[in-house]
Write an enzyme that holds these catalytic residues in place. Sequence first.
Site, short mmCIF file in Angstrom:
data_model
loop_
_atom_site.label_atom_id
_atom_site.label_comp_id
_atom_site.label_asym_id
_atom_site.label_seq_id
_atom_site.Cartn_x
_atom_site.Cartn_y
_atom_site.Cartn_z
N CYS A 55 13.72 28.39 26.19
CA CYS A 55 14.24 29.65 25.70
C CYS A 55 14.64 30.58 27.16
CB CYS A 55 13.55 30.43 24.80
SG CYS A 55 11.74 30.45 24.95
N PRO A 63 1.07 29.30 29.40
CA PRO A 63 0.57 27.98 29.40
C PRO A 63 1.65 26.96 28.87
CG PRO A 63 -0.51 29.11 27.69
CD PRO A 63 0.54 30.23 28.23
N GLN A 64 2.75 27.51 28.15
CA GLN A 64 3.55 26.63 27.60
C GLN A 64 4.31 25.78 28.17
OE1 GLN A 64 3.38 29.75 26.33
NE2 GLN A 64 2.45 29.60 23.96
N GLN A 101 6.22 21.89 28.23
CA GLN A 101 7.81 21.81 27.86
C GLN A 101 8.50 20.77 29.02
OE1 GLN A 101 8.33 26.01 28.25
NE2 GLN A 101 8.52 26.39 26.06
N GLY A 112 -3.30 50.36 6.98
CA GLY A 112 -1.74 50.30 7.06
C GLY A 112 -1.06 49.16 7.46
N ALA A 113 0.06 48.83 7.69
CA ALA A 113 0.89 47.70 7.69
C ALA A 113 2.04 47.58 8.75
CB ALA A 113 1.44 47.23 6.26
#
Lengths: 447, 278
Positions: free
Chosen positions: A55, A120-121, A125, A194-195
Amino acid sequence: MTRTKLDFIVLGVNHTTAPVLVRERITFPGNQEGAVSRLVAQTKGVEECVILSTCNRAEVIAAVDDCEDVSERLVQLVAQIHGLGANSLMPHLYVKMKSEAIRHVFRVTSSLDSMVLGEPQIVGQVKAAFKRDAAANTTGPLINRLMHRAFFTAKRVRTETGVALAAVSIAYVAVELAKKILGELEQCQALLIGAGEMAELTARHLAGNVRKPIRIINRTIENACVLANEFEGTAEPMDRLFDALASADVVISSTGSCDPIIMFSDMKAVMKRRRFKPIFMIDIAIPRDIEPRVNDLDGVYLYNIDDLQAVVDENIGERLVEAEKAGDIVDEEVRKFMNWNRSLEWAPTIVALKNKFEEIRIGEIARLNGRLAPLSDTERETIDILTKSIINKIAHGPIAFMKQSLKTSRHNQHIDFVQRVFDLNTFVSGSESAEAQIADHETDHRN
Amino acid sequence: MFFKVSVIFYLISAIIYVAFLLRSKGTTCVSGFCVVVAGFITHTTSILHQFWIQGFFPMATPFDAMSLFAWGVMAIFLALQFWDRNPVLGAMAAPIAAVLMLIASTFSYQISQPIIPVLRSWWLPIHVSFAIAGNSVFTVMAMSGAMYILQERLIKRKQIGRFHKILPSLQTLDTFNRRALPIGFFFLTLGIISGALWASSAWGSYWTWDPKETWSLITWFAYAGMVHQRFAFGWRGKKAALLAIAGFFLVMFTFVGVSLFLGGHHSFVDLCRETVPA
């Protein structure tokens, strides 16, 4: 002297050179099976290639016979694939050649070129891209070697530097802090008040570390239920707040309330009920949900979003320092790789030299065939071994001389010199066989 | 000889550990640890050597007692290394061992007079072992307390740097305090009881309010208070850590200070006074 060596080239866009609008258009669509990679590999002058698309970046990594020449063709091709004009692509594109290309591939794989330094990805990839293109047969000995060295470099960077150590997101920092206060989090009780979106993110990361169901308290119980479903937690109304606080170990608060909902005096009473068991409180709400003075209470560790952000910033700084060390490792690996790559230049000369000596040897034995006829098979074998040993010993000198000259800037002249002294006609040989010859020589020499 | 070498090893490891904390960026100090192990081995040899020279448990003189104390602290430290290779603990244990050893070395280990018969008793190893074990546990507990106080301050003040990262979690340190406290208290109690029994058999009376007896009773009450507060009132964390540190000073005074400054019949300093060669 015939040109036998290939060079590396990288061209592509990443998060620093191209805005999202451009990046999201350059994705090499339809390359799941390596079809686009094959298309690139068929371009004139391209011997091997890998296409990397994440990406934050899209890159073509290729082994080519002439960088300058091929780069133009590749730019055209990439533009064509994405239905863009080469001119609109050019400003965002970077093209790196030879050692710079190698360095770039090593840096990318080691996550030194990532938007989040040390994430770390990227290794995974790159591995996936390489695997796909190897299966599509667009890679060869050069790209294979380049990729393996890149993974090796990435591993060194990961184990020898702290580039991936310090947490660089609010959620990670929060969980690491919680571990420093509460030890292992498995048996801890998490409470979400809360949210808000940020709270949700932190809670999600926390949920991966605790085993007990998360308790969720919200003014509107319906919203709490929705979240509770998602986290497999329990929903409770606001009036249960202080009971929940008395038994919680980690609290994340992010209500939309204008005034603090947890005051100093409230918390003091709660701490008494908890028998002063430590509690880690994260106040993500703006304006604040928890009175800042609460942090003064013994056993209460209150962090708000700015505190966490400050830790994140500091950790990013730490990663930058570590990235410099990682840069040294990359330099070292690039140097090693370049030496290997250069060795391909003299490999054909070695092959020619050995062939020539072998020709002489076989020729001379053939010439004396009449006189050798009365000898037994074992005696003939002995002569074979003897002559082979002689030519190997003679060849060793000039080969060692060329290898030694690799360390100097005049190695090309030296190779030329050897060719003239022995009157060699070098021929274009595949780099793979050249590599095999080098390995041969090395084992010969050891014997 | 062995003793001097081990003092040098402890001093070197103390320097390595402290330098490591200040300079290095790593999380485990391998070199410091190796030197500590070398020191511990020579130290153990030196104790065995004393055993051989004296022909009895080398526990009677202040020199031997201090040496054994340092040995106990190092033994616990090394045992803890299996569980957590924390360089901060090393940076405290190694200097403390070195200091204890240096104090010990101010006493001569050439015994000037024959050991008085009172000390040639099987009560000696029993009483001294318990007392030293208790002191060692309390010492390491105080070190973990100091680490707790430091870590707690760093978290409260939001100084999340290198020290924060290499220090263990508050939970770990507090758990250590909770486990060590009753163990140390148990040894202290046995030490006092065995001392009283020995006194009864040697001097004919269990308790004579000798300074050493008085101060060990004060120490006992202090730790009894700590055990009570911890397990009945739930005092934990910072309070427990501060008490552990305060307790350590009390222990040190009872162990070293009383013999040196207050005298009494438990003071065996005379044993070590060097005789001026005639």
